[in-house]
Motif scaffolding. Structure first.
Motif, PDB file in Angstrom:
ATOM      1  N   GLY A 246     -41.483 -21.429 -30.423  1.00 48.01           N
ATOM      2  CA  GLY A 246     -42.022 -21.658 -31.837  1.00 48.01           C
ATOM      3  C   GLY A 246     -41.698 -22.292 -33.184  1.00 48.01           C
ATOM      4  N   ALA A 247     -40.531 -21.991 -33.155  1.00 49.17           N
ATOM      5  CA  ALA A 247     -39.448 -22.105 -34.197  1.00 49.17           C
ATOM      6  C   ALA A 247     -39.570 -23.867 -34.903  1.00 49.17           C
ATOM      7  CB  ALA A 247     -38.164 -21.979 -34.022  1.00 49.17           C
ATOM      8  N   ALA A 248     -40.400 -24.264 -33.943  1.00 50.95           N
ATOM      9  CA  ALA A 248     -40.378 -25.474 -33.936  1.00 50.95           C
ATOM     10  C   ALA A 248     -40.901 -26.447 -34.627  1.00 50.95           C
ATOM     11  CB  ALA A 248     -40.040 -26.908 -32.572  1.00 50.95           C
ATOM     12  N   LEU A 249     -42.179 -25.538 -35.217  1.00 49.99           N
ATOM     13  CA  LEU A 249     -43.139 -25.537 -35.997  1.00 49.99           C
ATOM     14  C   LEU A 249     -43.046 -25.384 -37.440  1.00 49.99           C
ATOM     15  CD1 LEU A 249     -46.165 -23.581 -34.183  1.00 49.99           C
ATOM     16  CD2 LEU A 249     -46.026 -25.542 -34.836  1.00 49.99           C
ATOM     17  N   MET A 250     -42.085 -25.008 -38.072  1.00 52.11           N
ATOM     18  CA  MET A 250     -41.067 -24.462 -38.943  1.00 52.11           C
ATOM     19  C   MET A 250     -39.720 -25.605 -39.257  1.00 52.11           C
ATOM     20  SD  MET A 250     -42.718 -21.718 -40.631  1.00 52.11           S
ATOM     21  CE  MET A 250     -41.294 -22.126 -41.961  1.00 52.11           C
ATOM     22  N   ASN A 251     -39.759 -26.675 -38.809  1.00 56.63           N
ATOM     23  CA  ASN A 251     -39.247 -27.962 -39.067  1.00 56.63           C
ATOM     24  C   ASN A 251     -40.306 -28.917 -40.171  1.00 56.63           C
ATOM     25  OD1 ASN A 251     -37.560 -27.257 -36.685  1.00 56.63           O
ATOM     26  ND2 ASN A 251     -38.065 -29.089 -35.525  1.00 56.63           N
ATOM     27  N   GLY A 252     -40.029 -28.965 -41.167  1.00 57.77           N
ATOM     28  CA  GLY A 252     -39.522 -29.606 -42.570  1.00 57.77           C
ATOM     29  C   GLY A 252     -40.873 -28.721 -43.508  1.00 57.77           C
ATOM     30  N   THR A 253     -40.426 -28.056 -43.616  1.00 56.51           N
ATOM     31  CA  THR A 253     -40.932 -26.410 -44.324  1.00 56.51           C
ATOM     32  C   THR A 253     -39.905 -26.087 -45.114  1.00 56.51           C
ATOM     33  OG1 THR A 253     -40.133 -24.773 -42.794  1.00 56.51           O
ATOM     34  CG2 THR A 253     -42.399 -25.454 -43.124  1.00 56.51           C
ATOM     35  N   PRO A 254     -39.470 -26.028 -46.278  1.00 55.50           N
ATOM     36  CA  PRO A 254     -38.596 -25.379 -47.446  1.00 55.50           C
ATOM     37  C   PRO A 254     -37.978 -24.195 -46.522  1.00 55.50           C
ATOM     38  CG  PRO A 254     -40.765 -25.320 -48.433  1.00 55.50           C
ATOM     39  CD  PRO A 254     -41.719 -25.647 -46.731  1.00 55.50           C
ATOM     40  N   ALA A 255     -38.160 -23.582 -45.995  1.00 48.38           N
ATOM     41  CA  ALA A 255     -37.125 -22.545 -45.008  1.00 48.38           C
ATOM     42  C   ALA A 255     -36.807 -23.255 -43.894  1.00 48.38           C
ATOM     43  CB  ALA A 255     -38.273 -21.136 -44.294  1.00 48.38           C
ATOM     44  N   ALA A 256     -37.772 -23.908 -43.103  1.00 45.05           N
ATOM     45  CA  ALA A 256     -36.532 -24.626 -41.526  1.00 45.05           C
ATOM     46  C   ALA A 256     -36.094 -23.854 -41.552  1.00 45.05           C
ATOM     47  CB  ALA A 256     -35.697 -25.691 -42.298  1.00 45.05           C
ATOM     48  N   ALA A 257     -36.956 -22.753 -40.735  1.00 45.59           N
ATOM     49  CA  ALA A 257     -36.194 -21.472 -39.814  1.00 45.59           C
ATOM     50  C   ALA A 257     -37.549 -20.919 -40.029  1.00 45.59           C
ATOM     51  CB  ALA A 257     -35.306 -21.260 -40.187  1.00 45.59           C
TER      52      ALA A 257
END
Length: 259
Positions: A208-219
């Motif tokens: 599920g961590a892939a859903l945070m790719n490209g976000t400010p937190a990136a994780a």
């Protein structure tokens, strides 16, 4: 172990539903670390005892009250009564965290699954809040914190039913704020983003961590961040915060992700 860190909730009592693991247990531990006496609740007695041991081992105070919140008013009212007894007759904070998330598509959802999702995710907290609020009003006020979800507003291909239940809880947050605010009860919600479950040590083994790719937190986030948000909303630090959904999602819903 999370040692006592403050006194922002000293003298307060709290009930956290679904608090035997993951986000729920993190919220329970965080509230206790700020001085609250926490009622840990859920279906698994062994896991509940572990959370209580974590809290008391760090110098906090907690008790476990078993509950199977199946959506029936009776189950919610039973938990309210048992929690009030365990808390000495007063509950200052209610955290409606318990919920289920079957990853199922719309066409594969039958009526039984639909009814069960709404029973656990919406009906149970609805009737629990209805059962707890009168005692809060009688004692002079309180705090209700609901759990929403980032996918209530930023859609994903699978999970429409779950998203709709969390949208309902975010709507109830605003409605209850209007209804109960005049009686001294603040109602707010936390909308968690992608939170790495406790069984995953790092993002690398959590798909599920892939859903945070490209976000400010990136994780993916940690459940402790949701616990910290709950402390803020439960404490007087948020005394002027009403009817708000607090996004704790690493920027997932606020910032455009450019693939």
């Amino acid at each position: 172990m999370n040692p006592r860190t403050g006194t922002r909730l000293q003298g307060k009592t709290a009930l956290v539903t679904g608090s035997t693991r993951n986000i729920g247990s993190a919220i329970a531990v965080a509230l206790a670390a700020e001085g609250a006496f926490v009622i840990v609740s859920g279906r698994d007695t062994a896991r509940g005892a572990e959370v209580v041991d974590t809290i008391t081992g760090a110098g906090g105070h907690a008790a476990f009250v078993p509950a199977d919140l199946d959506g029936s008013p009776e189950a919610s009212r039973r938990l309210a009564a048992d929690a009030l007894t365990a808390a000495g007759g007063r509950l200052d904070i209610l955290v409606n965290n318990a919920g289920i998330y079957p990853a199922v598509s719309t066409v594969d959802t039958d009526e039984a699954a639909f009814d069960r999702m709404y029973a656990i995710n919406v009906k149970a907290p609805y009737f629990l809040t209805a059962a707890v609020v009168p005692s809060m009003i009688e004692s002079g006020g309180g705090v209700v914190i609901n759990l929403g979800s980032w996918i209530a507003r930023l859609a994903v291909p699978v999970g429409a039913l779950y998203a709709s239940t969390k949208g309902a809880m975010e709507t109830l947050t605003r409605a209850w704020s209007a209804e109960f605010g005049p009686h001294g009860i603040r109602v707010n919600a936390i909308s968690p983003g992608v939170i790495r479950p406790e069984e995953h040590a790092a993002d690398g083994d959590f798909p599920g961590a892939a859903l945070m790719n490209g976000t400010p937190a990136a994780a993916a986030g940690n459940a402790s961040g949701i616990g910290a948000a709950a402390v803020y909303l439960a404490s007087d630090n948020s005394v002027f915060v009403h009817g708000t959904v607090l996004d704790v999602d690493g920027g997932r819903t606020a910032v455009a992700v450019v693939a």
